[in-house]
Write an enzyme that holds these catalytic residues in place. Structure first.
Site, PDB file in Angstrom:
ATOM      1  N   GLU A  93       0.059  27.159  33.992  1.00 53.27           N
ATOM      2  CA  GLU A  93      -0.147  25.749  33.645  1.00 53.27           C
ATOM      3  C   GLU A  93      -0.273  24.899  34.912  1.00 53.27           C
ATOM      4  OE1 GLU A  93       2.884  24.473  30.935  1.00 53.27           O
ATOM      5  OE2 GLU A  93       2.445  22.342  31.177  1.00 53.27           O
ATOM      6  N   LYS A 100      -0.061  16.750  25.153  1.00 55.11           N
ATOM      7  CA  LYS A 100       1.111  15.870  25.086  1.00 55.11           C
ATOM      8  C   LYS A 100       0.599  14.511  24.625  1.00 55.11           C
ATOM      9  CE  LYS A 100       3.691  17.954  28.932  1.00 55.11           C
ATOM     10  NZ  LYS A 100       3.989  17.794  30.379  1.00 55.11           N
ATOM     11  N   ASP A 137      -2.496  20.620  31.961  1.00 57.96           N
ATOM     12  CA  ASP A 137      -1.551  19.649  31.407  1.00 57.96           C
ATOM     13  C   ASP A 137      -1.944  18.288  31.997  1.00 57.96           C
ATOM     14  OD1 ASP A 137       0.633  17.959  30.947  1.00 57.96           O
ATOM     15  OD2 ASP A 137       2.160  19.381  31.561  1.00 57.96           O
ATOM     16  N   ASN A 159       3.144  22.337  37.741  1.00 57.97           N
ATOM     17  CA  ASN A 159       3.097  20.870  37.869  1.00 57.97           C
ATOM     18  C   ASN A 159       2.325  20.433  39.120  1.00 57.97           C
ATOM     19  OD1 ASN A 159       6.069  20.972  36.194  1.00 57.97           O
ATOM     20  ND2 ASN A 159       4.510  19.493  35.535  1.00 57.97           N
ATOM     21  N   LYS A 214       8.951  29.642  29.474  1.00 55.37           N
ATOM     22  CA  LYS A 214       8.073  29.073  30.516  1.00 55.37           C
ATOM     23  C   LYS A 214       8.922  28.837  31.756  1.00 55.37           C
ATOM     24  CE  LYS A 214       6.349  24.359  30.984  1.00 55.37           C
ATOM     25  NZ  LYS A 214       5.543  23.317  30.321  1.00 55.37           N
ATOM     26  N   ASP A 256       4.559  27.195  34.917  1.00 56.97           N
ATOM     27  CA  ASP A 256       4.049  25.825  35.053  1.00 56.97           C
ATOM     28  C   ASP A 256       4.325  25.335  36.474  1.00 56.97           C
ATOM     29  OD1 ASP A 256       3.258  23.200  34.831  1.00 56.97           O
ATOM     30  OD2 ASP A 256       4.677  22.661  33.232  1.00 56.97           O
ATOM     31  N   GLY A 280       5.956  19.218  26.196  1.00 49.74           N
ATOM     32  CA  GLY A 280       7.157  18.419  25.989  1.00 49.74           C
ATOM     33  C   GLY A 280       7.428  17.539  27.193  1.00 49.74           C
ATOM     34  N   SER A 291      11.275  25.572  28.243  1.00 52.10           N
ATOM     35  CA  SER A 291      10.862  25.401  29.633  1.00 52.10           C
ATOM     36  C   SER A 291      12.093  25.562  30.515  1.00 52.10           C
ATOM     37  CB  SER A 291      10.245  24.005  29.797  1.00 52.10           C
ATOM     38  OG  SER A 291       9.879  23.769  31.139  1.00 52.10           O
ATOM     39  N   LYS A 293       9.263  27.257  35.416  1.00 54.49           N
ATOM     40  CA  LYS A 293       8.702  26.285  36.346  1.00 54.49           C
ATOM     41  C   LYS A 293       8.569  26.967  37.697  1.00 54.49           C
ATOM     42  CE  LYS A 293       8.430  22.416  33.955  1.00 54.49           C
ATOM     43  NZ  LYS A 293       7.146  21.695  33.853  1.00 54.49           N
TER      44      LYS A 293
HETATM   45  C1  NPQ Z   1       5.670  19.716  31.845  1.00 55.02           C
HETATM   46  N1  NPQ Z   1       7.900  19.233  30.788  1.00 55.02           N
HETATM   47  O1  NPQ Z   1       5.264  20.442  30.964  1.00 55.02           O
HETATM   48  C2  NPQ Z   1       6.900  18.833  31.669  1.00 55.02           C
HETATM   49  C3  NPQ Z   1       7.124  17.881  32.717  1.00 55.02           C
HETATM   50  C4  NPQ Z   1       8.431  17.197  32.831  1.00 55.02           C
HETATM   51  C5  NPQ Z   1       9.391  20.411  29.340  1.00 55.02           C
HETATM   52  O2  NPQ Z   1       8.450  21.364  31.246  1.00 55.02           O
HETATM   53  C6  NPQ Z   1      12.436  14.167  32.669  1.00 55.02           C
HETATM   54  C7  NPQ Z   1      11.508  13.645  31.799  1.00 55.02           C
HETATM   55  C8  NPQ Z   1      12.138  15.325  33.336  1.00 55.02           C
HETATM   56  C9  NPQ Z   1      10.276  14.243  31.617  1.00 55.02           C
HETATM   57  C10 NPQ Z   1      10.603  17.119  33.846  1.00 55.02           C
HETATM   58  C11 NPQ Z   1       8.525  20.400  30.554  1.00 55.02           C
HETATM   59  C12 NPQ Z   1      10.900  15.960  33.158  1.00 55.02           C
HETATM   60  C13 NPQ Z   1       9.976  15.411  32.305  1.00 55.02           C
HETATM   61  C14 NPQ Z   1       9.368  17.721  33.648  1.00 55.02           C
HETATM   62  C15 NPQ Z   1       8.733  16.052  32.144  1.00 55.02           C
HETATM   63  O3  NPQ Z   1       5.026  19.642  32.855  1.00 55.02           O
HETATM   64 MG    MG Z   2       3.380  20.981  32.395  1.00 57.75          MG
END
Ligand code: NPQ
Ligand code: MG
Length: 377
Positions: free
Chosen positions: A222, A271, A247, A199, A169, A197, A299, A143, A171
């Site tokens: 995502e 997750k 997600d 979010n 991936k 992704d 993750g 990511s 962001k």
């Molecule tokens: C996701 N993770 O899939 C997340 C969200 C995310 C690996 O992209 C600190 C702890 C920072 C947890 C940033 C990935 C974070 C976190 C993003 C989780 O949406």
């Molecule tokens: Mg995500």
């Protein structure tokens, strides 16, 4: 088993580089590790769990210090002092015993993981064996956080591809979407498995912008819309060619079933923390597989503990897309366990009993901000 002690370890672990998503920038992982001591038929055993909540409620409603409080005040008592006499505690019944506590899936998942680790260590069975894994290694995706410039994004992606990660991936956020995706495609070609992704940073009003991503043949987009916008995700799906993956919206097997039947998710990111534990994660895997919906393991910037358990989960047959299971080195110079390694684009699934690795005492101590014994018999 009978739980004899519960200790909570609050850690602060520096990240190798800032990690920026549509909801913020993280410089450290504020981690919470649950240590459960138990008496079992095979003797005394220690189990470890990781709580994946962030330090602030930005990804979901939970946050790490809130989780510690919920674990201490409600979850641990439900599994110890309030457990009816004669009831044998097992990992499979943790969810049942804490069902009266509304919400808090990440807190529940951490406790269930520690109990499951203890149970499997006692029984001599690995997480992967227990969960139903069918692979020795899993493909490793990475990511890539939002960068300061497109040039910097290309440098970072180049580094990960050189290391061997098999899927990228990116962001994205409003104002940082078509441009970086176009640049990565034109620099590294159409053969790089690529996904994005958001979010939850967009609304349906942004559908025309998101539709512009269709030309880049992404594996998926995502969580473009908000957590509770299942119906709107279905509406968006009807307007895009790119598959929608959920997600944040998938918080249980029930919500996964709703998303699938509404047409809101063509793919699901699983997750364990977000859905209340590894057992619920397997239920979602089974449901999605039965419906022909692809899943992959997400993750949460886990330490080696959660990272190794995620690799075990991702070895189940329905995990047909590479997960966000990168090497420890993607986020940490120093992990609290033996580091999870990526070799030729894959992460090995641990085969030793339980999660397969445990925090190393000195490393745990080195990153520890606080340690609380929240239960002792
Ligand atoms: C996701 N993770 O899939 C997340 C969200 C995310 C690996 O992209 C600190 C702890 C920072 C947890 C940033 C990935 C974070 C976190 C993003 C989780 O949406
Ligand atoms: Mg995500």
């Amino acid at each position: 088993m009978i739980i004899t002690t519960v200790r909570l370890h609050r850690l602060s672990i520096p990240l190798v580089a800032p990690f920026t998503t549509s909801f913020g920038t993280e410089l450290t992982r504020e981690a919470l590790i649950v240590e459960v001591g138990a008496e079992t038929a095979h003797g005394p055993v220690t189990g470890w769990g990781e709580c994946v909540a962030m330090d602030e409620p930005l990804y979901s409603a939970e946050y790490v210090d809130g989780c510690a409080e919920v674990i201490r005040r409600w979850l641990v008592p439900a599994l110890t002092s309030s457990l009816p006499a004669g009831v044998e505690l097992t990992a499979e019944t943790v969810g049942h015993h804490v069902r009266h506590v509304v919400g808090h899936p990440m807190a529940k998942a951490a406790v269930e993981m520690a109990v499951l680790d203890a149970q499997l260590r006692a029984a001599g069975q690995s997480f992967a064996q227990y969960l139903g894994g069918v692979r020795d290694t899993v493909p490793s995706g990475v990511s890539v956080g939002i960068q300061d410039s497109v040039e910097q994004t290309l440098r970072v992606v180049d580094g990960y591809l050189t290391e061997g990660y098999v899927r990228i991936k990116l962001k994205i956020a409003p104002g940082w979407d078509v441009e970086p995706v176009r640049a990565v495609r034109s620099t590294f070609g159409d053969d790089v498995p690529l996904q994005v992704d958001a979010n939850a940073a967009y609304t349906l009003v942004d559908a025309p912008t998101l539709r512009r991503l269709d030309e880049f043949d992404l594996l998926l987009i995502e969580q473009p819309l908000a957590e509770n916008d299942l119906r709107q995700h279905a509406e968006l799906a009807s307007r895009l060619r790119t598959p929608i993956c959920l997600d944040e919206s998938v918080v249980s097997a029930e919500s996964a079933a709703d998303a699938i039947s509404l047409g809101a998710a063509q793919v699901i990111n699983i997750k364990p923390g977000r859905v209340g534990g590894y057992l619920e994660a397997v239920r979602i895997h089974d449901l999605a597989k039965a419906h022909g919906v692809a899943v992959w393991c997400g993750g949460m910037v886990e330490t080696g503990l959660g990272r190794s358990a995620n690799a075990a989960l991702a070895s189940l047959p329905g995990f047909v897309l590479p997960g966000d299971i990168s090497a420890s080195s993607r986020f940490y110079e120093l992990d609290i366990t033996e580091p999870v390694e990526m070799v030729s684009g894959r992460v090995a699934v641990d085969t030793t009993p339980g999660v397969g690795r445990a925090p190393v005492a000195d490393l745990l101590a080195g990153f520890r901000m606080a340690e609380h014994e929240v239960f002792a018999r």
